[in-house]
Design an enzyme around this catalytic site. Structure first.
Site, PDB file in Angstrom:
ATOM      1  N   HIS A  63     -28.929  -4.356  36.657  1.00  0.00           N
ATOM      2  CA  HIS A  63     -30.688  -4.872  37.029  1.00  0.00           C
ATOM      3  C   HIS A  63     -31.843  -5.724  36.165  1.00  0.00           C
ATOM      4  O   HIS A  63     -30.801  -6.469  35.548  1.00  0.00           O
ATOM      5  CB  HIS A  63     -31.637  -2.901  36.218  1.00  0.00           C
ATOM      6  CG  HIS A  63     -31.194  -3.299  34.733  1.00  0.00           C
ATOM      7  ND1 HIS A  63     -29.995  -3.223  33.692  1.00  0.00           N
ATOM      8  CD2 HIS A  63     -32.304  -3.359  33.635  1.00  0.00           C
ATOM      9  CE1 HIS A  63     -30.521  -3.212  32.831  1.00  0.00           C
ATOM     10  NE2 HIS A  63     -32.052  -3.658  32.647  1.00  0.00           N
ATOM     11  N   HIS A  65     -33.901  -6.745  34.693  1.00  0.00           N
ATOM     12  CA  HIS A  65     -34.706  -6.763  32.721  1.00  0.00           C
ATOM     13  C   HIS A  65     -34.559  -8.483  33.215  1.00  0.00           C
ATOM     14  O   HIS A  65     -33.081  -8.755  32.862  1.00  0.00           O
ATOM     15  CB  HIS A  65     -34.582  -5.496  32.065  1.00  0.00           C
ATOM     16  CG  HIS A  65     -35.846  -4.810  32.797  1.00  0.00           C
ATOM     17  ND1 HIS A  65     -35.615  -3.375  32.255  1.00  0.00           N
ATOM     18  CD2 HIS A  65     -36.789  -4.371  33.246  1.00  0.00           C
ATOM     19  CE1 HIS A  65     -36.233  -2.668  32.752  1.00  0.00           C
ATOM     20  NE2 HIS A  65     -37.149  -2.959  33.347  1.00  0.00           N
ATOM     21  N   ASP A  67     -33.306  -9.078  29.686  1.00  0.00           N
ATOM     22  CA  ASP A  67     -32.422  -9.448  28.498  1.00  0.00           C
ATOM     23  C   ASP A  67     -30.690  -9.524  29.368  1.00  0.00           C
ATOM     24  O   ASP A  67     -29.844  -9.372  29.069  1.00  0.00           O
ATOM     25  CB  ASP A  67     -32.167  -8.236  28.215  1.00  0.00           C
ATOM     26  CG  ASP A  67     -32.656  -7.050  28.239  1.00  0.00           C
ATOM     27  OD1 ASP A  67     -32.738  -6.289  29.158  1.00  0.00           O
ATOM     28  OD2 ASP A  67     -32.151  -6.277  27.298  1.00  0.00           O
ATOM     29  N   HIS A  68     -30.580  -9.130  30.817  1.00  0.00           N
ATOM     30  CA  HIS A  68     -29.282  -8.715  31.555  1.00  0.00           C
ATOM     31  C   HIS A  68     -29.682 -10.542  32.955  1.00  0.00           C
ATOM     32  O   HIS A  68     -28.616 -10.295  33.416  1.00  0.00           O
ATOM     33  CB  HIS A  68     -29.370  -7.801  32.842  1.00  0.00           C
ATOM     34  CG  HIS A  68     -29.636  -6.557  31.716  1.00  0.00           C
ATOM     35  ND1 HIS A  68     -27.957  -5.858  31.591  1.00  0.00           N
ATOM     36  CD2 HIS A  68     -30.562  -6.202  30.901  1.00  0.00           C
ATOM     37  CE1 HIS A  68     -28.735  -4.822  30.346  1.00  0.00           C
ATOM     38  NE2 HIS A  68     -29.765  -4.886  29.910  1.00  0.00           N
ATOM     39  N   HIS A 140     -33.224   4.323  35.530  1.00  0.00           N
ATOM     40  CA  HIS A 140     -33.977   3.245  33.743  1.00  0.00           C
ATOM     41  C   HIS A 140     -35.817   2.798  34.304  1.00  0.00           C
ATOM     42  O   HIS A 140     -35.899   1.536  33.883  1.00  0.00           O
ATOM     43  CB  HIS A 140     -33.369   2.482  33.938  1.00  0.00           C
ATOM     44  CG  HIS A 140     -33.215   1.012  33.208  1.00  0.00           C
ATOM     45  ND1 HIS A 140     -33.724   2.007  31.576  1.00  0.00           N
ATOM     46  CD2 HIS A 140     -33.587  -0.111  32.892  1.00  0.00           C
ATOM     47  CE1 HIS A 140     -34.096   0.973  31.138  1.00  0.00           C
ATOM     48  NE2 HIS A 140     -33.569  -0.347  31.858  1.00  0.00           N
ATOM     49  N   ASP A 211     -28.767  -0.352  31.681  1.00  0.00           N
ATOM     50  CA  ASP A 211     -29.541   0.330  31.240  1.00  0.00           C
ATOM     51  C   ASP A 211     -30.031   2.044  32.009  1.00  0.00           C
ATOM     52  O   ASP A 211     -29.818   1.964  32.786  1.00  0.00           O
ATOM     53  CB  ASP A 211     -30.632  -0.558  30.675  1.00  0.00           C
ATOM     54  CG  ASP A 211     -30.526  -1.470  29.640  1.00  0.00           C
ATOM     55  OD1 ASP A 211     -29.371  -1.545  29.649  1.00  0.00           O
ATOM     56  OD2 ASP A 211     -31.553  -2.040  29.110  1.00  0.00           O
ATOM     57  N   HIS A 269     -25.692  -2.799  23.661  1.00  0.00           N
ATOM     58  CA  HIS A 269     -26.640  -2.471  23.953  1.00  0.00           C
ATOM     59  C   HIS A 269     -27.252  -1.681  23.006  1.00  0.00           C
ATOM     60  O   HIS A 269     -28.189  -0.854  22.757  1.00  0.00           O
ATOM     61  CB  HIS A 269     -27.345  -2.089  25.066  1.00  0.00           C
ATOM     62  CG  HIS A 269     -29.039  -2.425  25.885  1.00  0.00           C
ATOM     63  ND1 HIS A 269     -30.492  -1.333  25.856  1.00  0.00           N
ATOM     64  CD2 HIS A 269     -28.861  -2.845  26.459  1.00  0.00           C
ATOM     65  CE1 HIS A 269     -30.921  -2.498  25.844  1.00  0.00           C
ATOM     66  NE2 HIS A 269     -29.996  -2.923  27.125  1.00  0.00           N
TER      67      HIS A 269
END
Length: 308
Positions: A63, A65, A67-68, A140, A211, A269
């Site tokens: 996805h 976001h 942090d990915h 998510h 997530d 995570h």
């Protein structure tokens, strides 16, 4: 086949955990590495491993976001500088192509290799003779996918002992027999190659989740996996908070593993607020429901052995 965890943290980098990235190492199978997510600093993490960026064949983004994905522009650029010249396939939700192209354009970065962008929808997104990859939409709040990697069955091995017992000497004929052909030997005997090949071995299955809240989709996607990688952002007594922030608890991940009848659960995570001792408590919480649970640390390597 191995999983190497380059980043196991949630949200923001910490001293003891970088943000999300996992390498599926397929060096023996196809001399390649598949990367799942690429959080900030992933290329710095790679420098502490034996991974070579030019070996990265595919990148799967769960996805969008930060942090990915925030590590993508730097890694793609470095792959070019470090001799990568073969096409790279980048899979991810709609928007991943725009994100990467914008970053490369604004920074005037030119790559020495082409990128093939595949913006995913549910279903089979890749398949060849060795592997297939299926993705499913999770829960998510933003489009977040889980990826199921299925290895093709392994052909049975040549039963050399049976051939030797019949006095059939080693040589080129063994290659023909291994292919299952019917062969006439020099002494006139006729042998059916199928009689000297062992049973096929089932291929391995690895499921890696983005997530997600606890959702029935996870059980369907992970069914009978050899390894399931699942987020574990919250403790078992924080279900309300996990739901509010679109994440899962330790025991929700364990319930998925148990219902899906997987062989091994790996938790990742992990929030930066959990240090080494606290992280072990998270592992124990999950083990109350699913014993075959490990919590991943940065640079942990998990081998996925061939099935018996």
């Amino acid at each position: 086949m191995e999983l190497e965890f380059l980043g196991t943290g949630a949200g923001v980098p910490a001293k003891h955990r970088n943000v999300s990235s996992i390498a599926l190492k397929l060096l023996a199978e196809r001399n390649a590495i598949w990367l799942f997510d690429c959080g900030e600093g992933t290329q710095m993490q790679i420098l502490r491993t034996s991974i070579r960026p030019r070996k990265i064949e595919k990148i799967f983004i769960t996805h969008l976001h930060g942090d990915h994905i925030f590590g993508l522009p730097g890694l793609l650029s470095s792959r070019s500088f470090q001799g990568g010249d073969e096409e790279l396939e980048l899979y991810g939700p709609p928007g991943i192509e725009k994100f990467v192209k914008t970053a490369l354009q604004v920074s005037q970065t030119r790559l020495s290799y082409p990128i093939r962008y595949i913006e995913v929808n549910e279903g089979i997104i890749f398949q060849d003779k060795q592997f297939s990859v299926e993705c499913r939409l999770l829960d998510h709040g933003i489009n977040s996918y889980g990826y199921r990697v299925v290895e093709a069955d392994h052909e049975g091995t040549l039963q050399v002992e049976k051939l030797e017992a019949l006095g059939i000497p080693a040589g080129p004929v063994y290659g023909q027999i291994k292919q299952g052909k019917t062969v006439t030997l020099k002494d006139g005997r006729v042998v059916n190659g199928q009689d000297f090949i062992g049973e096929k071995k089932q291929g391995r299955i690895v499921t890696i989740f983005g997530d997600t809240r606890y959702t029935p989709v996870s059980m369907e996607l992970a069914k009978n996996s050899d390894v399931m990688v699942h987020e574990s952002t919250f403790r078992k007594d924080e279900e309300k908070m996990a739901r509010a922030y679109n994440h899962s608890t330790t025991q929700q991940a364990a319930k998925v593993a148990k219902k899906a009848q997987v062989k091994q659960l790996i938790l990742t995570h992990i929030s930066a607020r959990y240090l080494a001792k606290d992280a072990l408590e998270l592992e124990k919480e999950a083990q109350e429901i699913f014993k075959q649970t490990k919590i991943a640390k940065d640079f942990d390597i998990f081998e996925i052995p061939l099935k018996e």
